[in-house]
Design a protein around this motif. Structure first.
Motif, PDB file in Angstrom:
ATOM      1  N   LEU A   1       7.346   8.549   0.053  1.00 26.11           N
ATOM      2  CA  LEU A   1       6.136   7.819   0.425  1.00 26.11           C
ATOM      3  C   LEU A   1       6.426   6.353   0.761  1.00 26.11           C
ATOM      4  CD1 LEU A   1       3.550   9.178  -2.195  1.00 26.11           C
ATOM      5  CD2 LEU A   1       3.665   9.719   0.236  1.00 26.11           C
ATOM      6  N   PHE A   2       7.429   5.809   0.146  1.00 27.58           N
ATOM      7  CA  PHE A   2       7.730   4.400   0.364  1.00 27.58           C
ATOM      8  C   PHE A   2       8.740   4.165   1.488  1.00 27.58           C
ATOM      9  CE2 PHE A   2       5.721   4.030  -3.736  1.00 27.58           C
ATOM     10  CZ  PHE A   2       5.076   2.812  -3.652  1.00 27.58           C
TER      11      PHE A   2
ATOM     12  N   LEU B   1       8.698  -0.752   7.688  1.00 27.24           N
ATOM     13  CA  LEU B   1       7.846  -1.758   8.325  1.00 27.24           C
ATOM     14  C   LEU B   1       8.070  -3.152   7.734  1.00 27.24           C
ATOM     15  CD1 LEU B   1       4.496   0.253   8.669  1.00 27.24           C
ATOM     16  CD2 LEU B   1       6.127  -0.346  10.479  1.00 27.24           C
ATOM     17  N   VAL B   2       8.127  -3.205   6.424  1.00 28.64           N
ATOM     18  CA  VAL B   2       8.341  -4.505   5.786  1.00 28.64           C
ATOM     19  C   VAL B   2       9.699  -5.085   6.168  1.00 28.64           C
ATOM     20  CG1 VAL B   2       8.644  -5.663   3.560  1.00 28.64           C
ATOM     21  CG2 VAL B   2       6.789  -4.028   3.866  1.00 28.64           C
ATOM     22  N   GLY B   3      10.705  -4.197   6.217  1.00 30.35           N
ATOM     23  CA  GLY B   3      12.020  -4.687   6.637  1.00 30.35           C
ATOM     24  C   GLY B   3      12.034  -5.121   8.088  1.00 30.35           C
TER      25      GLY B   3
ATOM     26  N   SER C   1       0.024   5.837   6.788  1.00 29.79           N
ATOM     27  CA  SER C   1       1.224   6.676   6.733  1.00 29.79           C
ATOM     28  C   SER C   1       1.370   7.336   5.359  1.00 29.79           C
ATOM     29  CB  SER C   1       2.456   5.854   7.061  1.00 29.79           C
ATOM     30  OG  SER C   1       2.680   4.863   6.071  1.00 29.79           O
ATOM     31  N   MET C   2       1.077   6.591   4.306  1.00 28.89           N
ATOM     32  CA  MET C   2       1.196   7.156   2.963  1.00 28.89           C
ATOM     33  C   MET C   2       0.143   8.229   2.718  1.00 28.89           C
ATOM     34  SD  MET C   2       2.093   3.724   0.753  1.00 28.89           S
ATOM     35  CE  MET C   2       2.496   4.642  -0.722  1.00 28.89           C
TER      36      MET C   2
ATOM     37  N   ILE D   1       0.858  12.168   1.991  1.00 29.33           N
ATOM     38  CA  ILE D   1       0.305  12.857   0.812  1.00 29.33           C
ATOM     39  C   ILE D   1      -0.462  14.104   1.233  1.00 29.33           C
ATOM     40  CG2 ILE D   1      -1.398  12.653  -1.041  1.00 29.33           C
ATOM     41  CD1 ILE D   1      -0.605   9.728  -1.317  1.00 29.33           C
ATOM     42  N   PHE D   2      -1.284  13.992   2.305  1.00 26.40           N
ATOM     43  CA  PHE D   2      -2.027  15.144   2.798  1.00 26.40           C
ATOM     44  C   PHE D   2      -1.072  16.239   3.274  1.00 26.40           C
ATOM     45  CE2 PHE D   2      -4.099  17.433   6.313  1.00 26.40           C
ATOM     46  CZ  PHE D   2      -5.191  17.951   5.636  1.00 26.40           C
ATOM     47  N   PHE D   3       0.010  15.845   3.956  1.00 29.34           N
ATOM     48  CA  PHE D   3       1.003  16.816   4.444  1.00 29.34           C
ATOM     49  C   PHE D   3       1.693  17.517   3.274  1.00 29.34           C
ATOM     50  CE2 PHE D   3       5.467  17.671   5.583  1.00 29.34           C
ATOM     51  CZ  PHE D   3       5.268  18.599   6.601  1.00 29.34           C
TER      52      PHE D   3
END
Length: 367
Positions: free
Chosen positions: A305-306, A312-314, A348-349, A353-355
């Motif tokens: 999940l992360f 993106l943060v990177g 995205s998270m 989770i849904f997937f």
């Protein structure tokens, strides 16, 4: 094998001791135990107490001498001189913890039986067994019980009833009754073991612990000892059945066949319990493995999940100057760029989770 302090270890003489030695410090220091002499025939029954009754002349057709508690040297010498018992028999009587066995000494036969102790049905004493020694002659049966017990009370009540089968038959029928009694005492122990194994199976599946694994190993060890006793008793019954054919004209055969069926049934139940105990170890390892897999799967899902947020943060942490050109991360200058990145991360998270739930990787899918 799990160390269990309740397992009975046979007692032996020091190496080099002459066979048939029973005159030892232990027997010399032991006071005479409780002695009863029962004589009976089809119409009469009498009961005497004390060592003098052992030496007295037999007045009825059958005699049963009960010696409860550790035998003293005086008792052993009295029965040896009165009935000509081989010293090898007395040695096995003194050295408690013998396996069930049958020995023919010509003038008499010697049998040893193992019965669960009074504390055997408790969790602490379930591995404790007591020895019963029998010496059988034509009209006399001598029993040595390791400690005073009320195990024989029911047989005594049967002997008191005038016209009962035991009163009308030779003393070999009384020996059969004792063998059958020893076999029957195994079944409550087997049932108690089965009940506890069922409880362990439920507990292991719901909340496994190392204590349950150790208890399962302990039961496997106890069942191994019980199995050895049952198999040795089966051999004893077979040997006694062959002996009884020659002295009872076959009248004892149906009863010994019944005793044989009982011990075979006990062996079958013991084997089933051993298989269950062995399977419980496999169930324990399987449950732990499944739980570890669940933990690893959960940690893997969390790490997955992360992955998009980390990317993106990177990506946007490279600190390019948007004013340097059209390809120098111009979105950094957008007034809602920060919120847009947060939205993408959250979306995205949630999508992952849904997937994962749709694929059954997160939570349990219910039908």
């Amino acid at each position: 094998m799990v160390n269990n302090p309740h397992f009975r270890k046979p007692s032996y003489h020091p190496p080099g001791t002459a066979p048939g030695t029973y005159d030892i410090a232990r027997t010399r220091a032991t006071p005479p135990g409780h002695i009863e002499v029962i004589e009976y025939d089809a119409e009469h029954y009498q009961k005497l107490d004390g060592l003098l009754a052992v030496s007295a002349e037999q007045s009825l057709a059958c005699r049963w001498i009960q010696i409860d508690g550790p035998p003293s040297l005086d008792v052993l010498e009295t029965v040896r001189q009165r009935y000509g018992i081989d010293p090898l028999v007395l040695e096995d009587i003194v050295n408690q913890g013998q396996r069930p066995k049958f020995n023919d000494y010509g003038d008499g036969i010697f049998l040893t039986l193992s019965v669960p102790g009074a504390e055997a049905l408790t969790a602490e004493g379930i591995g404790v067994y007591r020895q019963i020694s029998l010496y059988l002659m034509d009209t006399v049966l001598i029993t040595f019980m390791e400690q005073e017990s009320r195990l024989f009370d029911l047989l005594e009540e049967r002997l008191k009833r005038a016209g009962g089968r035991l009163r009308r038959q030779p003393v070999h029928f009384l020996a059969h009754a004792l063998i059958d009694l020893a076999i029957d005492t195994l079944f409550p122990l087997i049932d108690a073991t089965a009940e506890r194994l069922e409880e362990l199976e439920t507990d292991i599946i719901e909340r496994p612990s190392e204590d349950m694994l150790l208890e399962t190993h302990t039961f496997r060890s106890r069942l191994l000892v019980l199995r050895r006793i049952a198999w040795a008793t089966r051999e004893l019954v077979n040997a006694f059945r062959r002996h009884a054919e020659d002295v009872t004209d076959g009248s004892l055969r149906p009863y010994l066949e019944d005793a044989y069926d009982h011990i075979v049934s006990a062996i079958d139940l013991i084997e089933i319990q051993r298989d269950i105990a062995t399977n419980l170890v496999e169930v324990y390892m399987s449950v732990l493995s499944n739980r570890m897999n669940e933990v690893i799967r959960l940690l893997t899902i969390i790490a997955t999940l992360f992955i998009p947020p980390t990317f993106l943060v990177g990506l946007y942490g490279m600190n390019f100057d948007p004013a340097a050109g059209p390809f120098s991360m111009p979105e950094l200058a957008l007034p809602f760029g920060y919120l847009a990145v947060l939205f993408v991360i959250l979306a995205s998270m949630i999508g992952m989770i849904f997937f994962f739930r749709r694929r059954g990787w997160l939570g349990r899918r219910r039908s």
